[in-house]
Design an enzyme around this catalytic site. Structure first.
Site, PDB file in Angstrom:
ATOM      1  N   ASP A   1      34.559  38.618  42.006  1.00 40.07           N
ATOM      2  CA  ASP A   1      33.313  38.214  41.353  1.00 40.07           C
ATOM      3  C   ASP A   1      33.375  38.450  39.848  1.00 40.07           C
ATOM      4  OD1 ASP A   1      30.673  37.548  40.785  1.00 40.07           O
ATOM      5  OD2 ASP A   1      29.899  39.512  41.387  1.00 40.07           O
TER       6      ASP A   1
ATOM      7  N   ASP B   1      29.551  32.944  36.301  1.00 36.89           N
ATOM      8  CA  ASP B   1      29.344  33.769  37.491  1.00 36.89           C
ATOM      9  C   ASP B   1      29.905  33.100  38.733  1.00 36.89           C
ATOM     10  OD1 ASP B   1      28.466  35.633  39.292  1.00 36.89           O
ATOM     11  OD2 ASP B   1      26.347  35.063  39.167  1.00 36.89           O
TER      12      ASP B   1
END
Length: 394
Positions: free
Chosen positions: A273, A89
């Site tokens: 992201d 992440d």
């Protein structure tokens, strides 16, 4: 946590010999909220996000399991290590485990006496004890005294064991409970660097469209980039100065077009992201895109764009100008393959798209999110040393 399919590749960097170490990732499927609404999950995440040089070709492949909507990498924690499937992440920076496979305290696990709390947007959050522990990515890539959260309570994450946070270090600020507003927690990237395992704070990410639901096709490079995974030259842009995108791996898009329609008319800030599956656009930008596709509408159940079969042949490329280069999502890259619908909890008879709305208007400082589906087309580089993000064609 995240949205639709979040692909991951883990490129693990260099040991003291400066060779690049590559660790493979896999696509993961989420249950619960994520199973029925990836657009909702992506939007909740976006809303929450607002409030040594590599010199050798050595690669070590670490298998991971594809459960359809995210990429995980297999990470060992403790000694002897217990292995966990963690989502990679770039939109968060704490590393934690214990969601599925319980945290196993070993001789290297040092409790700090602190607790960690991290919200990820929507129903995804965790609260747990902080330990300093050994973390193993590959035999030659082992960190000591890495901050690890051992989950005690948590929200919806699906069938994964936790998260490997590789975002900017500042995102760890205030995650200790009670919050310490003056303390950052060193991330895995920070400790790889400080312990001499890599020479550059650079993360290279390779994603690819999945051809099946058990596809270990991602690569993440710690400490550098793998030029065999992309074509041509990398295009770099600085991290944006616009808040709140500036807290993340934020960049500016200067123009976006869909056919003859202008979707993003002027320079605006958003983020890149790996933890988001879709491509999210501010509501007014998304409205232009939606209205440009005849018959397209938002599915009220999934909140995904539903595209009539009769409109697919007339769809146009979606272009984003980043730096001095145009990055294009062709028609195929704008569509969720229908063969994935059943596994994703979607109507198998419908065609859904990967572009959705953030449900916020533009001008708020985080007007888009380029998630996994964008990175399935373009290699991405997160360069902490130079405070920049890079892209190249895959």
């Amino acid at each position: 946590m995240k949205p639709f399919a979040a692909l991951s590749v883990v490129l693990l960097a260099t040991s003291a010999t400066s060779s690049v170490i590559t660790s493979s990732l896999t696509k993961v499927h989420h249950a619960g909220t994520y199973r029925k609404g990836p657009a909702v999950a992506d939007r909740a995440r976006a809303t929450h996000l607002k409030s040594r040089t590599v010199s050798g070709p050595t690669q070590v492949n670490v298998p991971a399991t594809n459960i359809a909507v995210s990429y995980t990498t297999r990470v060992g924690i403790g000694h002897p290590p217990t292995y966990y499937n963690l989502i990679v992440d770039t939109g968060s920076s704490n590393t934690f485990c214990g969601l599925g496979t319980p945290f196993n305290q070993t001789s290297t696990s040092i409790p700090t006496g602190d607790f960690v709390y991290v919200p990820y947007g929507g129903p995804a959050w965790f609260f747990g004890r902080e330990y300093l522990d050994q973390v193993t990515f590959a035999p030659s890539l082992v960190i000591t005294n890495q901050s690890i959260g051992a989950a005690l309570y948590f929200g919806e994450f699906g069938s994964v064991d936790g998260i490997l946070g590789v975002g900017p270090t500042g995102l760890t600020n205030t995650t200790l409970t009670p919050p310490d507003y003056h303390e950052n927690i060193p991330t895995v990237i920070d400790n790889l660097m400080s312990q001499g395992l890599i020479k550059n704070k650079v993360l290279g990410v390779y994603f690819a469209p999945s051809t099946n639901l058990n596809d270990t096709n991602g690569v993440l490079t710690y400490g550098g980039v793998d030029s065999t995974l992309y074509e041509g030259e990398l295009t770099y842009v600085p991290v944006t100065e616009t808040y709140p995108a500036s807290r993340y791996w934020g960049i500016n898009i200067t123009l976006s077009t869909y056919g003859t329609h202008t979707v993003i008319p002027t320079s605006t800030a958003g983020i890149v992201d790996t933890g988001t599956t879709l491509v999210l656009l501010a509501a007014d930008f998304f409205e232009v895109y939606l209205n440009a596709i005849p018959g397209a509408q938002l599915d009220p159940v999934t909140d995904l764009i539903e595209i009539p079969a009769s409109s697919i042949s007339s769809m146009q490329p979606l272009n984003f100008t980043i730096g001095d280069r145009e990055f294009t999502l062709d028609v195929a890259a704008q569509l969720i393959p229908t063969e994935e619908n059943t596994e994703l909890g979607l109507d198998p008879s419908k065609q859904y798209g990967v572009v959705s709305s953030s449900n916020t208007t533009s001008g708020m400082g985080l007007d888009f999110v380029l998630g996994q589906k964008f990175m399935e087309k373009y290699y991405a580089v997160f360069d902490t040393d130079a405070n920049r993000v890079g892209f190249a064609q895959t």
